[in-house]
Design a protein around this motif. Structure first.
Motif, PDB file in Angstrom:
ATOM      1  N   CYS A   1      19.032  -8.260   2.596  1.00 45.14           N
ATOM      2  CA  CYS A   1      19.575  -7.467   1.501  1.00 45.14           C
ATOM      3  C   CYS A   1      20.570  -8.544   0.646  1.00 45.14           C
ATOM      4  CB  CYS A   1      20.670  -6.492   1.830  1.00 45.14           C
ATOM      5  SG  CYS A   1      21.822  -6.609   2.904  1.00 45.14           S
ATOM      6  N   GLY A   2      21.050  -9.692   1.201  1.00 44.36           N
ATOM      7  CA  GLY A   2      21.813 -10.310   0.678  1.00 44.36           C
ATOM      8  C   GLY A   2      20.969 -11.156  -0.567  1.00 44.36           C
ATOM      9  N   THR A   3      19.886 -11.597   0.062  1.00 44.50           N
ATOM     10  CA  THR A   3      18.826 -12.362  -0.787  1.00 44.50           C
ATOM     11  C   THR A   3      18.425 -11.420  -1.830  1.00 44.50           C
ATOM     12  OG1 THR A   3      17.910 -13.586   1.058  1.00 44.50           O
ATOM     13  CG2 THR A   3      16.456 -13.600  -0.856  1.00 44.50           C
ATOM     14  N   GLY A   4      18.255 -10.246  -1.476  1.00 43.36           N
ATOM     15  CA  GLY A   4      17.634  -9.132  -2.628  1.00 43.36           C
ATOM     16  C   GLY A   4      18.933  -9.085  -3.641  1.00 43.36           C
ATOM     17  N   LEU A   5      19.954  -8.948  -3.240  1.00 37.80           N
ATOM     18  CA  LEU A   5      21.061  -8.923  -4.091  1.00 37.80           C
ATOM     19  C   LEU A   5      21.134 -10.064  -5.036  1.00 37.80           C
ATOM     20  CD1 LEU A   5      23.690  -7.094  -5.026  1.00 37.80           C
ATOM     21  CD2 LEU A   5      25.090  -8.437  -3.483  1.00 37.80           C
ATOM     22  N   VAL A   6      21.134 -11.142  -4.470  1.00 41.25           N
ATOM     23  CA  VAL A   6      21.279 -12.359  -5.363  1.00 41.25           C
ATOM     24  C   VAL A   6      20.467 -12.410  -6.425  1.00 41.25           C
ATOM     25  CG1 VAL A   6      21.310 -14.995  -5.286  1.00 41.25           C
ATOM     26  CG2 VAL A   6      22.594 -13.687  -3.530  1.00 41.25           C
ATOM     27  N   MET A   7      19.030 -12.178  -5.632  1.00 45.66           N
ATOM     28  CA  MET A   7      17.917 -12.156  -6.751  1.00 45.66           C
ATOM     29  C   MET A   7      18.158 -11.179  -7.954  1.00 45.66           C
ATOM     30  SD  MET A   7      14.775 -12.010  -3.989  1.00 45.66           S
ATOM     31  CE  MET A   7      13.467 -11.574  -5.436  1.00 45.66           C
ATOM     32  N   CYS A   8      18.502  -9.842  -7.664  1.00 42.38           N
ATOM     33  CA  CYS A   8      18.668  -8.864  -8.746  1.00 42.38           C
ATOM     34  C   CYS A   8      19.972  -9.340  -9.624  1.00 42.38           C
ATOM     35  CB  CYS A   8      19.134  -7.502  -8.019  1.00 42.38           C
ATOM     36  SG  CYS A   8      17.893  -7.022  -7.215  1.00 42.38           S
ATOM     37  N   VAL A   9      20.979  -9.866  -9.044  1.00 41.46           N
ATOM     38  CA  VAL A   9      22.061 -10.159  -9.869  1.00 41.46           C
ATOM     39  C   VAL A   9      21.877 -11.366 -10.643  1.00 41.46           C
ATOM     40  CG1 VAL A   9      24.437 -11.181 -10.021  1.00 41.46           C
ATOM     41  CG2 VAL A   9      23.875  -9.309  -8.289  1.00 41.46           C
ATOM     42  N   ALA A  10      21.041 -12.315 -10.325  1.00 38.33           N
ATOM     43  CA  ALA A  10      20.671 -13.669 -11.226  1.00 38.33           C
ATOM     44  C   ALA A  10      19.952 -13.246 -12.192  1.00 38.33           C
ATOM     45  CB  ALA A  10      20.254 -14.651 -10.016  1.00 38.33           C
ATOM     46  N   ALA A  11      18.861 -12.484 -11.881  1.00 36.92           N
ATOM     47  CA  ALA A  11      18.017 -12.004 -12.681  1.00 36.92           C
ATOM     48  C   ALA A  11      18.744 -11.127 -13.795  1.00 36.92           C
ATOM     49  CB  ALA A  11      16.857 -11.378 -12.224  1.00 36.92           C
ATOM     50  N   ALA A  12      19.607 -10.472 -13.441  1.00 33.48           N
ATOM     51  CA  ALA A  12      20.270  -9.707 -14.497  1.00 33.48           C
ATOM     52  C   ALA A  12      21.108 -10.458 -15.519  1.00 33.48           C
ATOM     53  CB  ALA A  12      21.081  -8.751 -13.623  1.00 33.48           C
TER      54      ALA A  12
END
Lengths: 417, 845, 209
Positions: free
Chosen positions: A230-241
């Motif tokens: 989930c951490g990786t997922g979060l970072v991906m989403c945050v970065a993309a956003a």
């Protein structure tokens, strides 16, 4: 000083030359009306959450859906979840630095910021779950150092401070005020702390002999792997956003690399999942009840939800043609929700099967679904949050978002321009 | 363990345990003595600072009447606990209390306490009240009584009670009520409960009281204790430890009950009998005993009417005077009253008891056949024949045993098995167990609650006549032991005889409908209710409300809490709680007179029953009717020569707090086989059945001579109601209340929140009803709504409801609506279980 | 002073599910509404007073369930502030309401479902004054509580309130470290079970079967 010139892939995280050019310059505050509105909304929701928390305390926690036989609920579920998100974010950020390998395109500070925000949320969730929050000081006056909860308080506190130090260190390193070595050391400590924080959180559950579903040695490594998912997922989403918002530039390749990592983490997590299920099911003894509850019983939606979401995330991240930005963000979200499902399975599942579920007097304080009697209360999910819990939890989440957005606005989190 | 039918609990609904064998469990090893105290931690209570432990008696109709400490702190009752009996210094499970007795802080201070006199302000049952003063209330009541008596006759004022307070100054044991109401020639209405056993047994052995059996302490001396339809663990819980002691010591426990009760779960043998068929089972057991020639012939010859010749023309015993031998007159000495002989509970204390004074009496011996074939006086025969016939002119005579045998032989196990649904071989086994004495047979309110209940008891006591197992240690048959002693004086100053006969509550609907009693005008227009709640508890509520209440001009209730009867009253008087007055309790499960000290002052405006009676007497024009104080009345009742001879007096009671009143410890009735019948023997052949209440009702005298099985009124397959209603409705007396007492106790309501009805899952599923759903139980008489509870303990074809929820606690209807007011003409007993019902899902209107 | 190992023995052959022990505890300790430290549970069917099996082949028992005052208590280990602790002299597991922060970790840790209760709201009572013993510690909102083995009675050399009220004479109390005590003799002589022995908590409650 490490000679990195021979490293095949140079981590541009460690190349502070451009930043040095701005040495002394304060990071420019960033963001327009959108960010301000976001901050405003987050602040309002936080305030509402605090008000609801006050209502919860004064009118009594009877207003929540938690009861004696299911005495933890949404708050502790979210606590687990946010510790995972936070640890995951930090691990993503600190592993490259710790091992001196290529990172993910300078999103490290943003990742740490998100991690700090999640840590705030995690601590917040524990605080709002307490019956006597004003007695928090006792944790430090009367500490029982043998208690996993006490360990978690200590480690979480340390971790929060460490995350802030780490963030500060990165900023200072970019300005040349902190050496590579020092940063390396801090990132190693941060990494260890992140792993520890989620292991200790796992031990709150995993060391309990009283609940079969929780009592497994696998729980700590499993929490870490879930955190990574989930951490990786979060970072991906945050970065993309943030990239979409124009806050930072992110090479697609870095996003892809994160996605591939996500896939790897998902597969490891599913592997742990499978091991646990098999171990519970094989003896065809008491553990079978747990397996049945998960696969076909009240928690089945969350079980299959996690499985499906993980599969989707893995497929997206592994199939090159599917690795478009929208889909990768979707994969990230799927990963986050999947792990949330996991937390629900664990928390509610721990109370779903009563060790001693014999019929006896059942009253409004006994169990959530008390009107249906002992048998009836366990027919569906033994616990589902009450409205006030959603409200307070939302307030804590809003607080985390507020912290993050304030960081985005006022702190030099961007990678070099 | 079989799978239960619930969902999620099936896998983990069992106990995760492992048995740990410690040492050798020796067969028959006795547990350590139950009264041994822990080495350092004792039992008992220590009064805290400013706390008094007042001697009190918890005294509902649970057959316990436990002596308790009433803990008073800052003038409030904060707690109750058991208080050691001085009459039982060895302990022996007489020191006791129960969950109800422990919950008294609520009964005293609960929200539904009646605080002041009230008059209804709307329609009856509307719940609208206006507060009035005591003066207003008394004036209104007595003015109304005078008006009604002037218009309809003295008898038009009636009074009745239940069994709420078992004390003797205030409550159901108090003769003070008879003092007032006899004075104004009112009609006493008697509740008709738990009497079928009494009728059936007492007509064979005579009366030492209504419910007579060996003391429970004696059960340990039996080989087998048979419990017939008594849910001792829940309904007479304080008897349980003695049964448990017996079981632990190796006594066999046989439980005969359609329902698998808590008691049945402790039994060595549980016989799941078809409801209302106990008589058939007993008769068949007697068949086996006779068939195997295992009956106790010497006992039958000496102590029963077995050899007595019975005239076929009159149905009565043949006497020597019939044969021309003149009766002899012999002098007799004044007989000391049997100190163990208690009064019946169905008396008016104004009745003057015939004292057995000195004088003469006529002896007219019973005729028997001697071994030489000659008819002689029973005293003169050397070997009276049990079987035989004799031709007395053109009247055939047969011995009572011959007649009994004729009847019993109609119940071979195969035939009885069809009736009571028990395999024939089990019936044979039961007979063998019963023969291997000594045995105790304890009858409960199960068989008693059908219109054939008298004969079930008659059969049981007849079986004791055949085995001779009565009147010695470990041997007896009866309806549990709950009765007082003799020697108390109820003829208080100004007590007059009652002018009107005692009337059964079961006759009341008919009397109210017709205005006649025994063919003569007997209108009743006013009713005074004390220490009771008939609207909740009496059968056929709708009939009660329509026919009784509908024809009453004035209903006055005195109670301490708001009951259904209070709800329907015209005027309500606040009575005080047990602990708010000094009193004496003369009928107790521990067989001791017990003293209840006043712990706190009466709350609010409440008054004792005795003070209410004083006010009513004054209002009726008799201000000096009660010249003594309550304490002086206690002296009057207890300071008698008979009691003084045994060291019993009121002062003695106050000092010792409890005084045992039976002749021996443990008490074994009929010791020495001196039965209280005209013949002095067990009269299993009943010449002339005594009716519980004689209203001139018709009955089949021939049927009553001997025990026999016949169907109850409604509760059997093929009865007139069977085509519409297929479930027999039984009730249980649950642990959480005593009839309707404690029904509003909030502590107990946490454990037992609402009316429920238990059903066998097969019956429920056949009707599409789920566990836990609200259902409507109904028949032609009414309905009740309750929560359905699946329970495999319930016999298929039956439903069981915990009784005495108040009307206000049901979503609709109430249990007593469903109950028949049909009664057996001899027993005149409320037949609570003789009902058929059906059940469906409840749809709220 | 010799350390005691206070224990409770319940004879399930004599227990009739009368609930007197539960109500005695309720009154003695002035328990708030809906709080029960001692619960009477049915072993058999899925409703109270219901057996397992099909009519007429049925079987039913009862157990009373309250804090097991374990020798190796799971709850004591996890309380972060030491509000729950084991008294070394008697073995009683005690609860300090003033220290409790209401985290309910002990409730999660304890394997004995339902023996611990949390005051989810301000304690309410059915009468407006304290009932029971004057020495009982007042109850607090938002704290965890459970059977105290009537500590206030132990202090007066008296057994817990649930002991003497038992109608069936099925409850026994004493020191397992004393071989002459009633409880020691009972478990030496009779078959017994304990609850959840595989959990390793070593409960101090024994059920004679």
């Amino acid at each position: 000083m490490t000679d990195t010139s021979n490293v095949a892939v140079l981590d541009d995280d460690m190349d502070f030359a451009p930043a040095k050019e701005r040495a002394g310059a304060k990071a420019a505050a960033w963001g327009g009306r959108g960010l301000t509105v976001g901050i405003g909304v987050a602040a309002v929701l936080t305030a509402i959450g605090i008000a609801l928390w006050a209502v919860q305390l004064s009118g009594g926690m009877v207003q929540t859906a938690m009861r004696n036989l299911d005495s933890w609920g949404l708050y502790i579920t979210m606590f687990m979840f946010f510790v995972g998100l936070s640890a995951g974010g930090l691990i993503i950020s600190s592993v490259p630095k710790a091992f001196g390998i290529r990172g993910f395109g300078g999103i490290s500070k943003v990742a740490v910021m998100s991690s700090i925000a999640c840590t705030v949320a995690a601590i917040g969730m524990v605080v709002v779950d307490l019956g006597q929050p004003l007695r928090l000081w006792e944790l430090f006056a009367y500490s029982n150092l043998g208690s996993p909860l006490m360990w978690d308080i200590i480690v979480l506190g340390t971790y929060l401070i460490l995350s802030c130090v780490y963030l500060w260190a990165q900023v200072r390193a970019e300005q040349g005020k902190v050496s590579h070595t020092a940063l390396r050391v801090i990132s190693v400590v941060a990494l260890v702390c992140a792993i520890l924080v989620h292991s200790v959180t796992a031990w709150i559950f995993g060391l309990q002999q009283g609940r079969e579903m929780w009592h497994t040695a696998l729980l700590a490594p499993w929490f870490v792997s879930s955190a990574l998912v989930c951490g990786t997922g979060l970072v991906m989403c945050v970065a993309a956003a943030l990239r979409a918002a124009g806050y930072l530039a992110l090479d697609q390749a870095n996003l892809v690399r994160l996605a591939k990592l996500l896939a790897a983490f998902v597969l490891v997590d599913l592997y742990f999942f499978g091991c646990d299920l098999l171990t519970e099911a094989f003896p065809a003894a008491g553990g079978l009840a747990v397996v049945e509850m998960l696969t076909a019983g009240p928690l089945a939606p969350f079980f299959w939800g996690e499985v499906v979401l993980c599969a989707v995330a893995a497929v997206i991240c592994l199939v090159p043609s599917l690795r478009t930005t929208p889909l990768m963000v979707a994969a990230g979200l799927c990963a986050i929700v999947a792990i949330l499902c996991k937390r629900v399975q664990l928390l509610v599942g721990g109370f779903q099967i009563a060790n001693i579920g014999l019929p006896g007097p059942v009253g409004p304080m006994t169990v959530t679904g008390w009107e249906s009697g002992m048998a009836g209360a366990y027919q569906g999910m033994v616990y589902w949050p009450a409205p006030i819990e959603w409200g307070v939890a939302l307030g804590v989440v809003a607080l985390a978002v507020l912290v993050f957005l304030l960081g985005v606005k006022f702190l030099p989190l961007r990678p070099q321009d | 363990m079989a799978e239960t039918k619930s969902g999620a609990l099936t896998r983990r609904g069992f106990l995760k345990t492992t048995a740990a064998l410690a040492g050798v469990a020796a067969a028959g090893a006795a547990a350590p003595t139950l009264t041994a105290l822990a080495a350092e931690y004792g039992t008992g209570q220590v009064a805290g600072e400013g706390e008094q432990l007042v001697c009190g008696v918890c005294r509902g109709n649970c057959f316990g009447q436990c002596k308790i400490n009433v803990h008073v702190r800052d003038g409030k009752v904060v707690k109750t606990s058991r208080r050691p009996f001085n009459s039982w210094p060895e302990g022996g499970a007489w020191d006791r209390i129960c969950l109800r007795g422990l919950s008294h802080p609520y009964t005293v201070y609960g929200e539904r306490r009646i605080q002041y006199p009230m008059r209804r302000a709307g329609e009856r049952g509307s719940g609208q009240w206006e507060r009035i003063t005591w003066d207003e209330a008394i004036k209104e009541i007595t003015d109304e009584w005078k008006r009604i008596q002037a218009e309809y006759g003295d008898q038009a004022v009636a009074y009745t009670r239940g069994s709420g307070n078992l004390a003797s100054i205030n409550g159901v044991g108090s003769p003070l009520f008879n003092v007032l109401f006899n004075k104004i020639n009112a009609t006493q209405i008697k509740i008709a409960r738990d009497q079928a056993n009494t009728r059936g047994i007492n007509r064979v052995v005579g009366s030492l009281g209504d419910w007579v059996l060996n003391s429970t302490q004696d059960y340990i001396n039996s080989k087998t204790v048979f419990v017939w339809g008594a849910n001792i663990t829940d309904a007479q819980a304080q008897d349980w430890p003695h049964v448990a002691n017996a079981v632990e010591a190796g006594v066999k426990l046989v439980v005969i009950d359609p329902i698998y009760t808590q008691l049945a779960s402790k039994a060595d043998l549980w016989i799941p009998i078809q409801p209302a068929t106990d008589a058939a089972l007993t008769l068949s057991m007697m068949y086996v005993m006779i068939d195997e020639d295992a009956i106790n012939k010497p006992f039958m010859k000496d102590h029963t009417v077995a050899p007595f010749l019975v005239r076929s023309d009159t149905g009565k015993f043949l006497h020597m005077s019939d044969l021309g031998v003149a009766p002899r007159e012999v002098p007799v000495e004044a007989q000391a009253t049997n100190i163990d002989a208690a009064r019946s509970s169905s008396v008016n204390y104004g009745a003057t008891g015939a004292s057995a004074g000195a004088g003469t009496k006529l002896i007219d011996p019973y005729a028997v056949l001697d071994a030489d074939g000659v008819v002689k006086a029973v005293e003169d025969a050397t070997d009276p024949q049990l079987e035989g016939t004799y031709q007395f002119g053109d009247v055939e005579c047969a011995t009572a045993y011959t007649l009994l045998k004729e009847e019993v032989m109609q119940y071979p196990p195969e035939k009885a098995s069809d009736i009571c649904k028990i395999p024939a071989e089990d019936i044979v086994e039961l007979a063998h167990i019963a023969l291997d004495g000594p045995c105790i047979h304890r009858l409960g309110w199960g068989s008693n609650s059908y219109t054939n209940g008298v004969h079930a008891a008659h059969a049981a006591i007849t079986m004791a006549a055949l085995t001779g197992q009565i009147g010695y240690s470990g041997a007896g048959t009866g309806a549990c032991n709950w009765n007082s002693g003799s020697g108390t004086n109820m003829l208080l100053p100004n007590m007059t005889a009652a002018k009107n006969p005692l009337i059964s509550a079961l006759f009341l609907p008919e009397i109210m409908r017709t205005g006649k009693y025994m063919g003569k005008d007997h209108p009743i227009k006013a009713l005074y209710v004390y220490s009771g709640n008939p609207i909740t508890n009496q059968v056929n509520t709708n009939e009660y409300l329509n026919d009784i209440l509908g024809n009453l001009e004035l209903l006055v209730t005195a109670d301490y809490t708001y009951t259904d009867t209070v709800h329907y009253s015209d005027i309500v008087l606040p009575a005080c709680h047990w602990f708010e007055a000094e009193d004496i309790v003369l009928l107790t499960g521990a067989q001791c007179y017990e003293y209840n000290a006043k712990a706190i002052d009466p709350l609010y405006e409440s008054k004792t029953d005795s003070d209410i009676l004083r006010l009513l007497a004054a209002g009726m024009g008799y201000p000096d009717l009660f010249p003594l104080t309550d304490e002086e009345y206690c002296h009057k009742i207890l300071d008698t020569p008979a009691l003084a001879a045994r060291g019993i007096s009121f002062d003695e009671l106050k000092e010792k707090e409890d005084l045992y009143y039976k002749s021996t410890k443990p008490w074994i009735p009929w010791a020495g086989n001196s039965f209280m019948t005209p013949s002095g023997r067990m009269e299993f052949y009943v010449e002339e059945p005594e009716l519980q209440f004689d209203m001139g009702q018709e009955y089949d005298r021939d049927r009553e001579h001997l025990p026999r099985y016949f169907n109850p009124t409604e509760a059997y397959e093929g009865s007139p109601q069977w085509d519409k209603y297929k479930l027999i409705l039984l009730s249980e007396r649950p642990r959480f209340r005593v009839h309707s007492m404690f029904s509003d106790n909030k502590y107990l309501r946490e454990l037992d929140p609402e009316p429920t009805v238990k059903i066998n899952p097969a019956d429920a599923e056949a009707r599409g009803l789920a566990d836990g759903e609200y259902v409507e139980v109904y028949n032609d008489r009414g309905h009740a709504v309750a929560k359905l509870v699946y329970n495999d303990a319930i016999r298929p074809g039956c439903m069981v409801y915990p009784k005495s929820w108040q009307m206000s606690q049901h979503k609709a209807g109430c249990w007593s609506e469903l109950l028949t007011s049909a009664y057996d003409p001899v027993g005149v007993n409320e037949s609570y279980f003789d009902n058929l019902v059906e059940v469906r899902a409840w749809k709220e209107a | 002073m010799v350390d005691k190992r206070l224990a409770i023995v319940v004879d399930t052959k004599r227990c009739i599910a009368c609930n007197s022990c539960a109500v005695a505890c309720k009154i003695e300790n002035n328990l708030p509404n809906e709080v029960w430290w001692n619960r009477i549970l049915n072993v058999g069917g899925s409703n109270m007073d219901s057996p397992s099996g099909t009519y007429p082949n049925l079987s039913m028992q009862t157990i009373t369930l309250s804090c097991q005052h374990c020798e190796n208590p799971a709850c004591v280990k996890v309380c972060p502030v030491g509000a729950t602790y084991k008294d070394p002299e008697t073995g009683v597991v005690r609860q300090d309401y003033d220290k409790c922060i209401g985290c309910r970790m002990c409730m999660s840790a304890c394997p004995y479902t339902g023996v611990r209760s949390f005051n989810w709201e301000e304690p309410g009572y059915h009468v407006d004054f304290a009932v029971g013993d004057a020495d009982v510690v007042p109850h607090q909102k938002h704290t965890v509580e459970k059977c105290t083995m009537c500590w206030h009675r132990l202090a007066k050399d008296l057994q817990p309130a649930c002991m003497e009220v038992c109608i069936g004479r099925a409850r026994f109390f004493g020191d397992l470290n004393d071989p002459e005590s009633e409880v020691s003799k009972l478990i030496a002589k009779r078959q017994y079970i304990q609850l959840l022995p595989e959990m390793g908590t070593k409960p101090s409650v024994y059920y004679l079967v």
